[in-house]
Design an enzyme around this catalytic site. Sequence first.
Site, mmCIF file in Angstrom:
data_model
loop_
_atom_site.group_PDB
_atom_site.id
_atom_site.type_symbol
_atom_site.label_atom_id
_atom_site.label_comp_id
_atom_site.label_asym_id
_atom_site.label_seq_id
_atom_site.Cartn_x
_atom_site.Cartn_y
_atom_site.Cartn_z
ATOM 1 N N PHE A 1 44.551 -35.810 11.140
ATOM 2 C CA PHE A 1 45.132 -35.464 12.428
ATOM 3 C C PHE A 1 44.008 -35.279 13.431
ATOM 4 O O PHE A 1 42.889 -34.920 13.058
ATOM 5 C CB PHE A 1 45.968 -34.176 12.322
ATOM 6 C CG PHE A 1 47.383 -34.450 11.907
ATOM 7 C CD1 PHE A 1 47.660 -34.892 10.622
ATOM 8 C CD2 PHE A 1 48.429 -34.292 12.798
ATOM 9 C CE1 PHE A 1 48.954 -35.176 10.234
ATOM 10 C CE2 PHE A 1 49.735 -34.566 12.425
ATOM 11 C CZ PHE A 1 49.997 -35.006 11.146
ATOM 12 N N LYS B 1 35.402 -40.357 10.159
ATOM 13 C CA LYS B 1 35.859 -39.675 8.933
ATOM 14 C C LYS B 1 36.086 -40.658 7.792
ATOM 15 O O LYS B 1 35.977 -40.284 6.632
ATOM 16 C CB LYS B 1 37.170 -38.924 9.204
ATOM 17 C CG LYS B 1 37.097 -37.981 10.386
ATOM 18 C CD LYS B 1 37.084 -36.548 9.948
ATOM 19 C CE LYS B 1 37.203 -35.628 11.146
ATOM 20 N NZ LYS B 1 37.072 -34.228 10.795
ATOM 21 N N LYS C 1 32.714 -3.337 7.824
ATOM 22 C CA LYS C 1 33.194 -3.493 9.198
ATOM 23 C C LYS C 1 32.048 -3.254 10.182
ATOM 24 O O LYS C 1 31.306 -2.267 10.033
ATOM 25 C CB LYS C 1 34.326 -2.488 9.452
ATOM 26 C CG LYS C 1 34.968 -2.674 10.795
ATOM 27 C CD LYS C 1 36.083 -1.672 11.035
ATOM 28 C CE LYS C 1 36.514 -1.759 12.484
ATOM 29 N NZ LYS C 1 37.183 -0.557 12.941
ATOM 30 N N PRO D 1 32.760 -27.258 5.417
ATOM 31 C CA PRO D 1 32.878 -28.591 4.830
ATOM 32 C C PRO D 1 33.991 -29.358 5.545
ATOM 33 O O PRO D 1 35.025 -28.773 5.875
ATOM 34 C CB PRO D 1 33.270 -28.310 3.371
ATOM 35 C CG PRO D 1 33.769 -26.905 3.353
ATOM 36 C CD PRO D 1 33.095 -26.188 4.482
ATOM 37 N N ASN E 1 42.987 -19.943 14.755
ATOM 38 C CA ASN E 1 43.423 -20.828 15.837
ATOM 39 C C ASN E 1 44.946 -20.770 15.935
ATOM 40 O O ASN E 1 45.599 -20.099 15.150
ATOM 41 C CB ASN E 1 42.906 -22.257 15.614
ATOM 42 C CG ASN E 1 43.413 -22.825 14.310
ATOM 43 O OD1 ASN E 1 44.610 -23.022 14.130
ATOM 44 N ND2 ASN E 1 42.499 -23.077 13.377
#
Length: 403
Positions: A329, A347, A291, A309, A213
């Site tokens: 966050f 959470k 690959k 997890p 990301n």
Amino acid sequence: MIGQKTLGGRRVLLIIGGGIAAFKAPELIRLLRARGAGVTPVLTSAGSQFVTPLTLASLAGEAVHQDLFDLTSETEIGHIQLSRSADLVVVVAATADLMAKMAAGLANDLASTLLLATDKRVLIAPAMNVRMWDHPATQRNIRQLKQDGILFAGPTSGDMACGEFGEGRMIEPSEILAAIEGTLATGPLAGRHVLVTSGPTHEPIDPVRYIANRSSGAQGTAIAAALRDLGAEVSFITGPALIPPPEGVRVIKVETAREMAQAVEAALPADVAIFAAAVADWRVANATGQKIKKDATGALPHLEFTENPDILATVSQDRARRPKLVIGFAAETEKVIEHATAKRARKGCDWIVANDVSPETGIMGGAENAVIVISDAGAQSWPRMGKEAVAKRLADKIAVALA
Ligand code: C5P
């Protein structure tokens, strides 16, 4: 500042290595004592070629430790105890050899054993010939030591005892003293262990491809540095981030979410845990060991996903080992407060630092952040500011919450 007892009551374990710059160690002891610090000298056998134990003992007003197998000192004060008896371990004339031992984790004499056994911060003042300093082996060791959280005071460039000129010259005792004072300055988070996760994770598809990301690691890195500056001992667990980790923290590098979860587990207990990493929610369940080849028939590979997890949720809900303060966050692209508030409840963390990472905000991978801090007191919007300013403000808020 002359004459001020800025280090009153603090103790320094001073390791003196075997370089010509060791002749500056007695002066450093004198300066430390003048500031009120207690100094326990440890002399390597090479160091004893440059400075005598009698000089060091006279100035320190304490016995000099030299031998790992000195039975008297083993009964009076074992090396483990000695390594932990000070507030800070300082190495003057940190030679290339001593740094190599530290980087490799060797423990074959008293100095290297103390350096491996200590649970205190270690500040080194390197001293060596310019070519030795520039050598790839030394440069590799420097990188390793910085990653291990070892603090560096110098070196600088200048004339060398060997007649050459260049980098590797030990800084002056007064400058080493300033570095020691800076390190021992007690901040509001002194004695607190803080864990910070940061950066992206890489989730392999095959040995050469991965899913990642856009997290640069900038915000997590700034937070770790801000906490360090308030005196905290920081464990910084980072995925493959774009920007380098801060100095003076313990760095644990990981790639995948599962590795990050394991590293967090190993770093506990902590007083505070901040989960700033952009952890991949899923990993490829059918990742291959080889690959993936283009199929001659044009058939496309099928990736299957499985959930990673949830590190933040696991730590938040761990009754036995939950840090006093757990901060998550939330990177959202819409309904920021609503989603982040729900996330905080789901959470089980104390605060959520939420931000809008829609592409038009330029926040993900950018230098600025605009956050909303959600706690049981509700949502508090902070103005848009640099990521370092956000980190400082967050570190101050953490210090207040722990006080
Ligand atoms: O669920 P979401 O990914 O939006 O949650 C974001 C928060 O949870 C961040 O603090 C992130 O570091 C943490 N997280 C985690 N482990 C995961 C996913 C997210 O610690 N697998």
